[in-house]
Write a protein that holds these residues in place. Structure first.
Motif, short mmCIF file in Angstrom:
data_model
loop_
_atom_site.label_atom_id
_atom_site.label_comp_id
_atom_site.label_asym_id
_atom_site.label_seq_id
_atom_site.Cartn_x
_atom_site.Cartn_y
_atom_site.Cartn_z
N PHE A 284 0.63 -1.08 0.09
CA PHE A 284 0.09 -0.07 -0.13
C PHE A 284 0.77 1.15 0.14
N ARG A 285 0.21 2.34 -0.24
CA ARG A 285 0.91 3.47 -0.33
C ARG A 285 0.57 4.73 0.22
N GLN A 286 0.96 5.62 0.79
CA GLN A 286 0.13 6.79 1.60
C GLN A 286 1.04 8.02 1.20
N ALA A 287 0.31 8.90 0.39
CA ALA A 287 0.86 10.30 0.21
C ALA A 287 0.45 11.39 1.29
N PRO A 288 1.03 12.32 1.16
CA PRO A 288 0.77 13.53 2.05
C PRO A 288 -0.83 14.05 2.05
N GLY A 289 -1.42 13.87 2.96
CA GLY A 289 -2.82 14.37 3.10
C GLY A 289 -3.83 13.31 2.30
N LYS A 290 -3.29 12.26 2.00
CA LYS A 290 -4.19 11.52 1.43
C LYS A 290 -4.31 9.95 2.16
N GLU A 291 -5.52 9.36 1.95
CA GLU A 291 -5.72 8.16 2.54
C GLU A 291 -4.70 7.10 1.92
N ARG A 292 -4.31 5.89 2.83
CA ARG A 292 -3.48 4.96 2.28
C ARG A 292 -4.14 4.08 1.28
N GLU A 293 -3.84 3.69 0.12
CA GLU A 293 -4.49 3.08 -0.94
C GLU A 293 -3.50 1.77 -1.24
N PHE A 294 -4.25 1.07 -1.96
CA PHE A 294 -3.87 -0.35 -2.23
C PHE A 294 -3.00 -0.20 -3.76
N VAL A 295 -1.85 -0.79 -3.63
CA VAL A 295 -1.00 -0.97 -4.73
C VAL A 295 -0.84 -2.22 -5.39
N ALA A 296 -0.71 -3.25 -4.63
CA ALA A 296 -0.65 -4.66 -5.15
C ALA A 296 -0.81 -5.73 -3.89
N VAL A 297 -0.99 -6.94 -4.67
CA VAL A 297 -1.22 -7.94 -3.54
C VAL A 297 -0.60 -9.33 -4.21
N TYR B 272 -3.09 -5.74 -8.94
CA TYR B 272 -2.57 -4.42 -9.14
C TYR B 272 -3.70 -3.44 -9.02
N ALA B 273 -3.28 -2.39 -8.45
CA ALA B 273 -4.24 -1.05 -8.75
C ALA B 273 -3.93 -0.68 -10.08
N ASP B 274 -5.12 0.08 -10.72
CA ASP B 274 -4.81 0.78 -12.05
C ASP B 274 -3.70 1.33 -12.40
N SER B 275 -3.24 2.09 -11.18
CA SER B 275 -2.26 2.95 -11.48
C SER B 275 -0.73 2.40 -11.40
N ALA B 276 -0.72 1.12 -11.15
CA ALA B 276 0.30 0.14 -11.15
C ALA B 276 0.53 -0.78 -12.18
N LYS B 277 -0.52 -1.09 -12.80
CA LYS B 277 -0.72 -2.41 -13.79
C LYS B 277 0.25 -1.57 -15.06
N GLY B 278 1.24 -2.46 -15.48
CA GLY B 278 2.03 -2.53 -16.48
C GLY B 278 3.43 -1.81 -16.28
N ARG B 279 3.38 -1.38 -15.06
CA ARG B 279 4.67 -0.67 -14.50
C ARG B 279 5.28 -1.44 -13.17
N PHE B 280 4.43 -2.03 -12.26
CA PHE B 280 4.85 -2.45 -11.16
C PHE B 280 4.57 -4.24 -11.12
N THR B 281 5.44 -4.63 -10.44
CA THR B 281 5.54 -6.25 -10.45
C THR B 281 5.84 -6.73 -8.92
N ILE B 282 4.64 -7.34 -8.54
CA ILE B 282 4.91 -7.79 -7.07
C ILE B 282 4.99 -9.47 -7.07
N SER B 283 6.38 -9.84 -6.32
CA SER B 283 6.74 -11.17 -6.40
C SER B 283 6.90 -11.56 -4.84
N ARG B 284 7.12 -12.80 -4.59
CA ARG B 284 7.54 -13.44 -3.27
C ARG B 284 8.52 -14.50 -3.19
#
Length: 122
Positions: free
Chosen positions: A37-50, A59-71
């Motif tokens: 998750f991520r939280q910018a100043p003055g904003k609520e914490r938002e989902f990024v990826a799981v 993935y959040a729409d903002s992360a699709k195609g740019r971010f990759t989650i792995s474990r």
């Protein structure tokens, strides 16, 4: 609950890449859904990826195609590879662990890391 420690944040320029890591304590890491998750100043914490214990990902729409989650269950670690970073990606990024589905909201998680700052300059 598990203890989570994030690392890998920093100051980068637009278009650069970063890889965040989150290492968990405990012996049941592979049974947890792991989220970023991520939280910018003055904003609520938002989902990024799981990445769930079933290995399915979302993935959040903002992360699709740019971010990759792995474990890596052998290392008790979850990663977030972030490419083509934008100034609007600037935030504190948090790792979270939980066992509830669909694992897309903060309320689906019980354990949180302390956060790592990502700053993207234009």
């Amino acid at each position: 609950q598990v203890q989570l420690v994030e690392s890998g944040g920093g100051l980068v320029q637009a278009g650069d890449s970063l890889r965040l890591s989150c290492t968990a304590s405990g012996r049941t890491f592979n049974s947890y859904n792991m989220g970023w998750f991520r939280q910018a100043p003055g904003k609520e914490r938002e989902f990024v990826a799981v990445i769930r214990w079933t290995t399915t990902r979302n993935y959040a729409d903002s992360a699709k195609g740019r971010f990759t989650i792995s474990r890596d269950n052998a290392k008790n670690t979850v990663y977030l590879q972030m490419n083509s970073l934008k100034p609007e990606d600037t935030a504190v990024y948090y790792c979270a662990a939980g066992d509830r589905f669909p694992a897309l909201k903060t309320t689906d998680y019980d354990s949180w890391g302390q956060g790592t700052q990502v700053t993207v300059s234009s």
